[in-house]
Design a protein around this motif. Structure first.
Motif, PDB file in Angstrom:
ATOM      1  N   GLY A 221       0.804  -1.209   0.000  1.00 60.52           N
ATOM      2  CA  GLY A 221       0.000   0.000   0.000  1.00 60.52           C
ATOM      3  C   GLY A 221       0.839   1.261   0.000  1.00 60.52           C
ATOM      4  N   GLN A 222       0.124   2.371  -0.221  1.00 62.50           N
ATOM      5  CA  GLN A 222       0.748   3.680  -0.065  1.00 62.50           C
ATOM      6  C   GLN A 222      -0.250   4.571   0.645  1.00 62.50           C
ATOM      7  OE1 GLN A 222       2.169   5.135  -3.974  1.00 62.50           O
ATOM      8  NE2 GLN A 222       2.058   2.980  -4.523  1.00 62.50           N
ATOM      9  N   GLU A 223       0.275   5.384   1.554  1.00 65.27           N
ATOM     10  CA  GLU A 223      -0.594   6.324   2.285  1.00 65.27           C
ATOM     11  C   GLU A 223      -1.776   5.597   2.931  1.00 65.27           C
ATOM     12  OE1 GLU A 223      -1.550   9.473  -0.432  1.00 65.27           O
ATOM     13  OE2 GLU A 223       0.554   9.708  -1.011  1.00 65.27           O
ATOM     14  N   GLY A 224      -1.523   4.398   3.450  1.00 63.05           N
ATOM     15  CA  GLY A 224      -2.545   3.703   4.223  1.00 63.05           C
ATOM     16  C   GLY A 224      -3.601   2.989   3.413  1.00 63.05           C
ATOM     17  N   LEU A 225      -3.425   2.958   2.081  1.00 63.39           N
ATOM     18  CA  LEU A 225      -4.418   2.288   1.240  1.00 63.39           C
ATOM     19  C   LEU A 225      -3.722   1.336   0.275  1.00 63.39           C
ATOM     20  CD1 LEU A 225      -6.641   5.352   0.260  1.00 63.39           C
ATOM     21  CD2 LEU A 225      -7.191   3.584   1.940  1.00 63.39           C
ATOM     22  N   THR A 226      -4.397   0.272  -0.087  1.00 58.67           N
ATOM     23  CA  THR A 226      -3.880  -0.604  -1.123  1.00 58.67           C
ATOM     24  C   THR A 226      -5.048  -1.125  -1.951  1.00 58.67           C
ATOM     25  OG1 THR A 226      -2.377  -2.449  -1.587  1.00 58.67           O
ATOM     26  CG2 THR A 226      -3.920  -2.742   0.245  1.00 58.67           C
ATOM     27  N   ASP A 227      -4.740  -1.886  -2.994  1.00 60.98           N
ATOM     28  CA  ASP A 227      -5.783  -2.544  -3.774  1.00 60.98           C
ATOM     29  C   ASP A 227      -5.664  -4.041  -3.546  1.00 60.98           C
ATOM     30  OD1 ASP A 227      -5.287  -0.406  -6.699  1.00 60.98           O
ATOM     31  OD2 ASP A 227      -6.326  -0.021  -4.803  1.00 60.98           O
ATOM     32  N   LEU A 228      -6.781  -4.731  -3.570  1.00 57.73           N
ATOM     33  CA  LEU A 228      -6.779  -6.181  -3.413  1.00 57.73           C
ATOM     34  C   LEU A 228      -7.679  -6.773  -4.493  1.00 57.73           C
ATOM     35  CD1 LEU A 228      -7.018  -8.164  -0.086  1.00 57.73           C
ATOM     36  CD2 LEU A 228      -8.252  -8.905  -2.125  1.00 57.73           C
ATOM     37  N   SER A 229      -7.131  -7.678  -5.264  1.00 52.72           N
ATOM     38  CA  SER A 229      -7.906  -8.363  -6.308  1.00 52.72           C
ATOM     39  C   SER A 229      -8.019  -9.838  -6.000  1.00 52.72           C
ATOM     40  CB  SER A 229      -7.219  -8.213  -7.676  1.00 52.72           C
ATOM     41  OG  SER A 229      -7.205  -6.878  -8.100  1.00 52.72           O
ATOM     42  N   PHE A 230      -9.130 -10.405  -6.410  1.00 53.08           N
ATOM     43  CA  PHE A 230      -9.248 -11.854  -6.354  1.00 53.08           C
ATOM     44  C   PHE A 230     -10.070 -12.306  -7.553  1.00 53.08           C
ATOM     45  CE2 PHE A 230     -13.657 -12.038  -4.974  1.00 53.08           C
ATOM     46  CZ  PHE A 230     -13.841 -10.841  -4.316  1.00 53.08           C
TER      47      PHE A 230
END
Ligand SMILES: C[C@@H](O)[C@H](N)C(=O)O
Ligand SMILES: C[C@@H](O)[C@H](N)C(=O)O
Lengths: 165, 165
Positions: free
Chosen positions: B51-60
Motif C-alpha cells: 500500500g501507499q498512504e494507508g491504502l492498497t488494492d486487493l484483487s481476487f
C-alpha cells in the motif's frame, strides 16, 4: 473431510523491491525482467495488481543479499521508461500456508488473515497458488506469525522440513 | 540444461474483482474473505501489492458465474469498512507457464512477458509460485497468448491435458 492445510513455511531471506507508477503498457514488464536477467538476478515472487489511469505498481522479491543491486538496476531503468519510484524494503518475511486440500477455500484464506490480524500483524502483500497462500509481513513478526498459524491450523510445533524453508 | 518450462495452462472461466482503496490495516483482508466464505464462494487467485498512504488494492478471482454475487457481497462490505470501490472485470483469462526448472529465473519471466508484449497483449496482473508464472490478460487474447507461449518455449501444439485447463 481432510484438513486442508498441511504445513506452514516461512522465508526471512528475501527483500522486496516495489516499482511505483509503472506505465501499464505492453513491454514494460519485459524490460524490468530483462534488466534483472542480464545481471543473472534470481527473483522469487512477482506481484502486479491491475492498474488505474495507465499506471500500476509491480513488486518482486530477491534474496536479501541482492537487494541493493536490484534497486540499482531498476533505478536506472526507471528513469529510462518513466517508472515513478523504486522502493526497497528489506525487513520482510514471506509466511505461507500450504495444502493440497485448500484449493479455492475462501474460508482458509479468511482464517489465515484473521489470525494474523488478531496478533496485530499487518499483511503487506498477498499471493496465492493452488496449494499455497503467501503473505508478506514485517520480518519482526515472523516467529509470532508462524506460531500463530501452526496453532490456527492445529499443526503442532514439532520441527518439519517445511517450517523454516 | 533442462528446459525450465514444461507447459502452458489457461483458464478463461474466471472473473476478477478488484477492491480499490482498501484500508491497509490488520483485519481488513480477513473481513473480505470472511464475507466471501460465509456465502461459500470459491476464490482462485488473490493478489495484493503493498500500500501507499494507508491504502492498497486487493484483487481476487472467482468463477465467472459467481462474479455478480461476489461483487454484491463486497459492495456491502466496502461501505462498512471504507473500501473506495469494487470493480468487476469478467473478460479476463489467466495464462500461465509451468515448470519445475524455472524457479527464480528472471530470464524465463522476461521471455514470457516480452513475447506477450510483442503481440500487443497487455499484462493486467502477475502472480508467481515456485513452479508457475501467471499473467491475467484480456480474454480476447487467450488463444493468441497460448500459441505465442507454446512457440516461445518450444512446446509444440499437440493437445496436452494442461493446455486448456
Ligand atoms: C505493467 C506491465 O505489466 C505492463 N502491463 C506490461 O504488459 O508490460
Ligand atoms: C489490506 C489488508 O491486507 C490489510 N493490510 C490487512 O492486513 O488486513
Amino acid at each position: 473431510e481432510q484438513e486442508p492445510v498441511s504445513g506452514i513455511t516461512c522465508d526471512k531471506n528475501q527483500a522486496k523491491v516495489t516499482l511505483i507508477g509503472v506505465p501499464d503498457q505492453p513491454g514494460i514488464a519485459s524490460k524490468i525482467f530483462e534488466a534483472l536477467s542480464r545481471e543473472n538476478m534470481n527473483v522469487d515472487m512477482i506481484i502486479q495488481n491491475v492498474g488505474q489511469e495507465g499506471l500500476t505498481d509491480l513488486s518482486f522479491t530477491v534474496p536479501r543479499g541482492n537487494a541493493d543491486q536490484a534497486k540499482e538496476i531498476l533505478s536506472k531503468l526507471a528513469d529510462a521508461v518513466g517508472i515513478k519510484d523504486v522502493v526497497l524494503t528489506e525487513r520482510i518475511a514471506k509466511v505461507s500456508i500450504v495444502g493440497v486440500g485448500m484449493r479455492s477455500h475462501s474460508g482458509v484464506a479468511a482464517k489465515m488473515f484473521s489470525r494474523l490480524a488478531a496478533e496485530g500483524i499487518n499483511i503487506m502483500m498477498i499471493s496465492t497458488s493452488e496449494i499455497k497462500i503467501s503473505c508478506v509481513i514485517h520480518s519482526k513478526y515472523t516467529e509470532l506469525a508462524v506460531r500463530t498459524l501452526h496453532e490456527a491450523f492445529e499443526l503442532g510445533m514439532k520441527p518439519t522440513p517445511n517450517r523454516k524453508k
